[in-house]
Design a protein around this motif. Structure first.
Motif: not given
Ligand code: TPP
Ligand code: SF4
Lengths: 259, 375, 186
Positions: B116, B171, B241, B258-259, B261-262, B265, B278, B336-338, C36, C39, C60-63, C65
């Protein structure tokens, strides 16, 4: 009791033209066999260090990792154009493309036709496995009528999706082509014949006689959803009747050649 | 209606079917292929047109033809395939016929990979093909949004007789999420009056993108521009948001949004005043809202899965009022959100003060370190 | 509350489908979910993994760590994910294809000979369902019944005849964990 007095004779070894790595091909796929044949032929002809390969987009996209020559990687279908560019500025090199049926007969139809039309002095190894391997088994231009693929889920309907395209037959009609044959990789006797054809194709190029192409009927057990053994049988029983093996155009001088 | 667990590519395709798409033309390419596969059984089942074209060049020109014939039509592909379509897309724009393109983006340039990416932002948003034209670009961030905005895409394409691009990354094409399908729309029985249908009882219509006299082409370009201005006035869509009291504002579209957003939060739970905008339409771009937010916020953090293509647009909106920072992952790497959370923490602990700070230069150093560290 | 699960193994071990079953079950239980997959061509003979996120809120994130739960079906998967399991999370590993039987501290690890246990019910391919049963028993994120219902409702028609065997596998995985707990209690 007889003892072994002579040194063992080596009957089998890795061609220099083949690198020592594991390939990513599926078990039972015949892409690997054609790689080996090319490597053997280039070794035997002493051409390895003069050769520049052009890899396609398809399962053999990483051909350059396995074939021990200089290599470039073309855009999907454009290998004959890229090979033309190389050969025209480096006529002293041996230039060949390695292409699947989607790459050569679908998206790359224009490039292959015009390379042959120009009598481009390149060699094409054309792997016909009747399916799109890399993208997961969609219909190819060479898919057999009635054959199920992920984009012809009810079987190729010739009313909607047309008929398989017979590239060797078509390319043989081009004035610029010198050597156009179809062989198969489904059993040892046919593999030996395939190797001879590859040899003759490169001999054609070495002699500056223009466009040469070897079409090889190949297997894709993964996307045909059969075992490797069944895949070999499928080539014999179903593919050969649609894609008959044979010589479609052979320049007389090459016909005389004993290889 | 109840929600079903749907795969992004399948949901996009079924939404197109329900929006009344009567012709689908495509060529397989990962990670968009399931779209074509779905259409290969769904379209014939409904008696609608499906062709697996010989190439993307052919596919987009089939779309061009079906569009001129006045039917809702589309194609779906992924980055390298979309590049091949650029000529046809420019012709469609020049002829002013409606068509929809779904681009499930992957890592590039060149053959790149199938992971992606958001690397086609410039190609999609800034036109990509030759000439002066302005496709509408919509970037959903979930399976539900993919459905909703594909429906909208067909409506906007018709309304403005324009190209509409729905762009997601691999994704979203590949993931499954619960979503609800709208009911099947009726297919209009009458063709639009500009379409070629056979000149029965009327003067023949000729559809073309050729304006051999430059003055005519100028008039056409002006018309396209006025359409653009109209679209900019009417069709901006974005979501936001935690913006009420946000001092740090993150801006990201699609998956990057969207990542983020995690991360937002989590940062809120730590008491950091951070919000998220967004953008959903990338053209028309929410310039106004971004400019407004720049009045409220102390700094921005733009997050993308590319080298900062939207960043340039953000900076246009911000006009140097506040510092804009950037965080991107490249080549098919999804953050990653991290990672975004630690960016937020960094900014929170050391708030940038220079409104002219070079967002990319700083980030390049951080990313290079991170890449070294992970090797 | 957000739970994230990575299920990873060889292509053909059923990791993607197991993830879908968990996703369906959580969705039926009224949760927000995402699934997810990895692929592409690397799936050919290589690893296949998927990430499932289950949450009370919009996801939010579908992935992720650091997943809360990892089901590692083979050695490469264990090597890739063992160190990434979130503190206090769970590692559930297929001992049949893994060369060790202990893991790092700070997480709860279970090494289960899934292939042998699945072979006992007659099909090694059931190992992913077996570990799913074990996972549910260990973590309690869903009930065995919820998993079974999801499986029943979503198993492709052509595989319907394997449903009883799938159920057996789920139960066997759960029982293995119960026995383990009983032994520990002694
Ligand atoms: C422009 C473009 N369109 C589509 C693709 C996706 N794609 C990659 S390989 C391939 C077809 C491969 O089939 P084939 O040439 O028959 O070779 P095989 O994999 O069967 O060996 C396609 C469509 C691409 N890489 N680029
Ligand atoms: S997918 Fe088919 S063509 Fe590709 S490597 Fe596997 S068997 Fe060979």
């Amino acid at each position: 009791m007889a003892t072994l007095t002579t040194d063992p004779i080596q009957v089998y070894k890795r061609p220099v033209g083949l690198t020592e790595v594991h390939s990513h091909y599926c078990p039972g796929c015949t892409h690997g066999i054609s790689h080996r044949l090319i490597a053997e032929v280039l070794d035997e002809m002493g051409l390895r260090e003069k050769t520049i390969g052009v890899a396609p987009v398809g399962c053999s996209v990483f051909a350059y990792k396995y074939l021990n020559t200089d290599y470039v990687e073309a855009a999907h279908g454009r290998a004959p154009a890229m090979a033309t560019g190389i050969k025209r500025v480096r006529p002293e090199n041996i230039v060949y493309t390695y292409q699947g049926d989607g790459d050569l007969a679908s998206i790359g139809m224009a490039e292959i036709m015009h390379a042959a039309g120009r009598g481009e002095n390149i060699t094409v190894i054309f792997i016909n496995n009747a399916i799109y391997g890399m993208t997961g088994g969609q219909m190819a231009p060479t898919t057999l009528p009635g054959m199920k693929t992920t984009s012809s889920p009810k079987g190729r309907d010739v009313e909607m999706a047309g008929f398989p395209i017979k590239m060797s037959e078509i390319l043989a009609t081009m004035q610029g082509s010198s050597y156009i044959v179809r062989r198969s990789l489904h059993d040892p006797a046919y593999i030996r014949k395939s190797k001879k054809a590859i040899r003759k194709a490169f001999e054609t190029q070495v002699r500056g006689m223009g466009f040469s192409l070897v079409e090889l009927l190949s297997t894709c057990p993964t996307n045909w959803k059969v075992t490797p053994y069944e895949a070999l049988q499928f080539v014999e029983d179903s593919m050969i009747p649609v894609f008959p093996l044979g010589d479609f155009k052979v320049h007389p001088e090459i016909a005389k050649l004993k290889v | 209606m109840t929600k079903k667990l749907l795969k992004g590519n399948h949901a996009l395709a079924e939404a197109a079917v329900r929006a009344g798409c009567e012709g689908f033309f495509g060529y397989p390419i990962t990670p968009s292929t399931e779209f074509l596969e779905y259409m290969s059984s769904r379209m014939p089942e409904l008696g609608r047109a499906f062709v697996q074209a010989e190439s993307e060049v052919a596919a987009i020109n089939m779309v061009y033809g079906a569009a001129c014939a006045g039917k809702r039509t589309m194609t779906a592909s992924s980055s390298p395939g979309v590049s091949l379509m650029m000529e046809g897309l420019s012709y469609i724009a020049g002829t002013e016929v409606p068509a929809v393109l779904v681009n499930v983006m992957r890592g590039g340039p060149g053959l790149g990979n199938i992971a992606p990416s958001q690397g086609d932002y410039n190609q999609m948003v800034k036109g990509g093909g030759h000439g002066d034209y302005f496709p509408i670009v919509i970037a959903p961030a979930s399976v539900q949004e993919s459905i909703d905005y594909t429906m909208l895409a067909f409506d906007l394409a018709d309304k403005y007789r324009t190209l509409v691009y729905v762009i997601v990354d691999g994704n979203i094409g590949q993931m499954m999420e619960p979503a609800e399908m709208p009911p099947m729309r009726e297919i209009p029985t009458e063709a639009p009056d500009w379409a070629v249908t056979g000149a029965e009882g009327r003067d023949p219509i000729a559809l073309s993108s050729i304006y051999i006299d430059p003055y005519d082409e100028e008039v056409t370009n002006l018309r396209l521009l006025k359409k653009k201005l109209e679209i900019e006035k009417n069709e901006v869509i974005f979501k936001e948001f935690f913006m009420e009291d946000a001092e740090i504002v993150i801006i990201g579209f699609g998956t990057a949004g969207r990542i983020s957003l995690s991360a937002v939060r989590e940062a809120r739970e730590q008491g950091i005043k951070v919000g998220l905008i967004r953008p959903i339409t990338l053209f028309p771009f929410p310039f106004e809202r971004i400019a407004e937010a720049a009045e409220q916020a102390k700094s921005f953090l733009v997050v993308e899965m590319n080298t900062g293509m939207m960043l340039d647009d953000i900076q246009v909106a911000v006009k140097g009022k506040i510092p804009v920072e950037f965080y991107g992952r490249l080549g098919g790497v999804t953050p990653f959100p991290d990672e975004i959370l630690s960016e937020i923490n960094r900014i929170n602990e050391n708030p940038p003060t220079d409104p002219n700070l070079d967002a990319r230069a700083d980030w390049v150093k951080r990313l290079e370190k991170a890449i070294e560290g992970s090797n | 509350m957000e739970t994230s699960i990575i299920i990873s193994g060889f292509g053909g071990q059923g990791t993607l489908f197991a993830g879908q079953v968990i996703t369906y079950a959580a969705m039926a239980a009224g949760k927000e979910v995402t699934w997810i997959p990895s692929y592409g061509p690397e799936m050919r003979g290589g690893t296949a993994n998927c990430t499932v996120v289950i949450s009370d809120n919009r996801i939010g994130s579908p992935l992720v760590l650091n997943p809360t739960i990892v089901i590692a079906m083979n050695q490469p998967s264990l090597e890739k994910y063992e160190s990434l399991v979130a503190e206090g999370g769970y590692l559930i590993a297929n001992k049949s294809l893994i060369e060790k039987d202990f893991s790092r501290s700070g997480i709860n690890s279970y090494f289960i000979p899934a292939n042998e246990l699945a072979a006992e019910i007659g099909n090694m391919k059931m190992s992913s369902m077996l570990l799913t049963g074990a996972m549910v028993e260990i973590t309690g994120i869903l009930s065995l019944d919820q998993i079974k219902t999801a499986l029943e409702n979503n198993l492709p028609a052509r595989h319907k005849k394997t449903l009883p065997m799938n159920f057996q596998a789920i139960d066997k995985g759960a029982e293995y964990i119960k026995e383990l707990a009983a032994e520990k209690a002694k």
